[in-house]
Design an enzyme around this catalytic site. Structure first.
Site, PDB file in Angstrom:
ATOM      1  CB  SER A 168      -0.850   0.004   1.281  1.00 11.87           C
ATOM      2  OG  SER A 168      -1.444   1.262   1.504  1.00 11.87           O
ATOM      3  CE1 TYR A 180      -4.593  -2.230   4.960  1.00  9.69           C
ATOM      4  CE2 TYR A 180      -3.376  -0.245   4.427  1.00  9.69           C
ATOM      5  CZ  TYR A 180      -4.089  -1.352   4.025  1.00  9.69           C
ATOM      6  OH  TYR A 180      -4.280  -1.592   2.687  1.00  9.69           O
TER       7      TYR A 180
HETATM    8  P1  NAD Z   1     -11.674  -6.142  -0.976  1.00 15.79           P
HETATM    9  O1  NAD Z   1     -12.244  -6.075   0.391  1.00 15.79           O
HETATM   10  O2  NAD Z   1     -12.493  -5.752  -2.150  1.00 15.79           O
HETATM   11  O3  NAD Z   1     -11.085  -7.605  -1.246  1.00 15.79           O
HETATM   12  C1  NAD Z   1     -10.354  -8.292  -0.300  1.00 15.79           C
HETATM   13  C2  NAD Z   1     -10.649  -9.773  -0.442  1.00 15.79           C
HETATM   14  O4  NAD Z   1      -9.792 -10.471   0.479  1.00 15.79           O
HETATM   15  C3  NAD Z   1     -12.094 -10.154  -0.088  1.00 15.79           C
HETATM   16  O5  NAD Z   1     -12.646 -10.957  -1.111  1.00 15.79           O
HETATM   17  C4  NAD Z   1     -11.957 -10.920   1.215  1.00 15.79           C
HETATM   18  O6  NAD Z   1     -12.923 -11.962   1.359  1.00 15.79           O
HETATM   19  C5  NAD Z   1     -10.550 -11.494   1.084  1.00 15.79           C
HETATM   20  N1  NAD Z   1      -9.960 -11.843   2.379  1.00 15.79           N
HETATM   21  C6  NAD Z   1      -9.932 -11.096   3.511  1.00 15.79           C
HETATM   22  N2  NAD Z   1      -9.316 -11.769   4.499  1.00 15.79           N
HETATM   23  C7  NAD Z   1      -8.940 -12.964   3.971  1.00 15.79           C
HETATM   24  C8  NAD Z   1      -8.263 -14.091   4.491  1.00 15.79           C
HETATM   25  N3  NAD Z   1      -7.876 -14.163   5.785  1.00 15.79           N
HETATM   26  N4  NAD Z   1      -8.020 -15.143   3.672  1.00 15.79           N
HETATM   27  C9  NAD Z   1      -8.432 -15.105   2.379  1.00 15.79           C
HETATM   28  N5  NAD Z   1      -9.087 -14.074   1.834  1.00 15.79           N
HETATM   29  C10 NAD Z   1      -9.346 -13.011   2.627  1.00 15.79           C
HETATM   30  O7  NAD Z   1     -10.363  -5.243  -0.878  1.00 15.79           O
HETATM   31  P2  NAD Z   1      -9.322  -4.655  -1.930  1.00 15.79           P
HETATM   32  O8  NAD Z   1      -9.405  -3.178  -1.806  1.00 15.79           O
HETATM   33  O9  NAD Z   1      -9.404  -5.305  -3.249  1.00 15.79           O
HETATM   34  O10 NAD Z   1      -7.983  -5.074  -1.163  1.00 15.79           O
HETATM   35  C11 NAD Z   1      -7.040  -5.976  -1.682  1.00 15.79           C
HETATM   36  C12 NAD Z   1      -5.698  -5.659  -1.060  1.00 15.79           C
HETATM   37  O11 NAD Z   1      -5.322  -4.331  -1.413  1.00 15.79           O
HETATM   38  C13 NAD Z   1      -5.644  -5.699   0.455  1.00 15.79           C
HETATM   39  O12 NAD Z   1      -4.430  -6.288   0.859  1.00 15.79           O
HETATM   40  C14 NAD Z   1      -5.670  -4.228   0.856  1.00 15.79           C
HETATM   41  O13 NAD Z   1      -5.040  -4.019   2.101  1.00 15.79           O
HETATM   42  C15 NAD Z   1      -4.882  -3.627  -0.272  1.00 15.79           C
HETATM   43  N6  NAD Z   1      -5.059  -2.209  -0.541  1.00 15.79           N
HETATM   44  C16 NAD Z   1      -6.302  -1.683  -0.799  1.00 15.79           C
HETATM   45  C17 NAD Z   1      -6.414  -0.334  -1.140  1.00 15.79           C
HETATM   46  C18 NAD Z   1      -7.736   0.292  -1.502  1.00 15.79           C
HETATM   47  O14 NAD Z   1      -7.806   1.528  -1.560  1.00 15.79           O
HETATM   48  N7  NAD Z   1      -8.779  -0.464  -1.781  1.00 15.79           N
HETATM   49  C19 NAD Z   1      -5.271   0.472  -1.177  1.00 15.79           C
HETATM   50  C20 NAD Z   1      -4.027  -0.100  -0.897  1.00 15.79           C
HETATM   51  C21 NAD Z   1      -3.936  -1.439  -0.599  1.00 15.79           C
END
Ligand code: NAD
Length: 253
Positions: free
Chosen positions: A141, A154
């Site tokens: 991130s 986080y």
């Molecule tokens: P999202 O919530 O749309 O998707 C996350 C997925 O991970 C979900 O389908 C959830 O069921 C799954 N998940 C959660 N815990 C789990 C576990 N213990 N085992 C298996 N699956 C699990 O979120 P996203 O925004 O697509 O996030 C994806 C990644 O990107 C994450 O690591 C998040 O920290 C990171 N991220 C997100 C953003 C943002 O702005 N959305 C920015 C930077 C980083």
């Protein structure tokens, strides 16, 4: 670009994982879809296979070692090999100041975001060592490079993901395994959009964040997917140990 390759995508049922799984399958790869969410994961498997592409959903908690072992065994069992992985599953910040974060809240984020990424890398690398190499991309991130307010739990996990990435790149470069991370800015996924709809004041927080992105907008999951697919492909063959911002200019401000 990825024809005949086999990849694992964690967090595949939603957001960036889903967009990436769809793109990898579209480019000819077989994809192991790993997620806690069985219903959405199976629906995605059906969506991909009904287009004549290859995918297999396996319900996986990335924080549970036996689940992760089964996930990697499924890749090698179903498709005969593993060429890479997008270790992306993660959970959001508690949005609390450090002194208000409970030990349980801290451990939960460490367990999923950091230990989960470690476990996935451990078993994926073991499999790739047997077949001569591969490429791993971890989701960090922008908070893996800089700090922010109310996100220490986080941010600590995402700094950790970048550390794991750099060390593994050092350890396994000689084995032809490349390891990189992406550092997304704010991306329009359920993690962000669902929180915006249910937490008072979060819309205003998002508006300030939006203006911090040079491009004055948030990213789309597909804009992460294209970078990840490129990092997984041989087109990025001289890139390893890198933490790549995909952030609309956020970190340059
Ligand atoms: P999202 O919530 O749309 O998707 C996350 C997925 O991970 C979900 O389908 C959830 O069921 C799954 N998940 C959660 N815990 C789990 C576990 N213990 N085992 C298996 N699956 C699990 O979120 P996203 O925004 O697509 O996030 C994806 C990644 O990107 C994450 O690591 C998040 O920290 C990171 N991220 C997100 C953003 C943002 O702005 N959305 C920015 C930077 C980083």
């Amino acid at each position: 670009m990825l024809s005949g390759k086999v990849f694992i995508v964690t967090g595949a049922a939603s957001g960036m994982g889903k967009a990436t799984a769809l793109l990898l399958a579209e480019q000819g790869a077989a994809v192991i879809l790993a997620d806690l969410n069985q219903e959405a994961g199976e629906a995605l498997q059906h969506d991909i296979t009904s287009r004549g592409k290859r995918a297999e959903f396996i319900r996986t908690n990335i924080a549970a070692e036996e689940d992760v072992q089964r996930m990697v065994d499924t890749a090698t069992g179903c498709f005969g090999r593993l060429d890479g992985a997008f270790n992306n599953a993660g959970i959001e910040m508690s949005f609390k100041l450090l002194h208000d974060i409970t030990l349980d809240e801290w451990r939960k984020r460490i367990d999923v975001n950091l230990t989960g990424t470690f476990l996935c890398m451990k078993y994926e690398i073991a499999a790739m060592l047997k077949t001569g190499g591969g490429s791993i991309v971890n989701t960090s991130s922008i908070w893996g490079q800089v700090g922010g307010k109310g996100i220490s739990d986080y941010s600590a996990t995402k700094h950790g993901v970048n550390g794991l990435t750099r060390c593994a790149a050092n350890d396994y470069g000689v084995d032809k395994i490349r390891v990189n991370s992406v550092m997304p800015g704010t991306i329009e996924t359920p993690m962000i959009l669902e929180r915006a709809s249910c937490v008072t004041g979060f819309e205003e927080v998002l508006e300030v964040a939006r203006r911090r992105h040079s491009v004055q907008r948030f990213g789309k999951p597909e804009e992460i997917a294209t970078t990840v697919a490129w990092l997984l492909s041989d087109q990025s063959s001289f890139i390893t140990g890198a933490a790549i911002p995909v952030d609309g200019g956020y970190l340059s401000n």
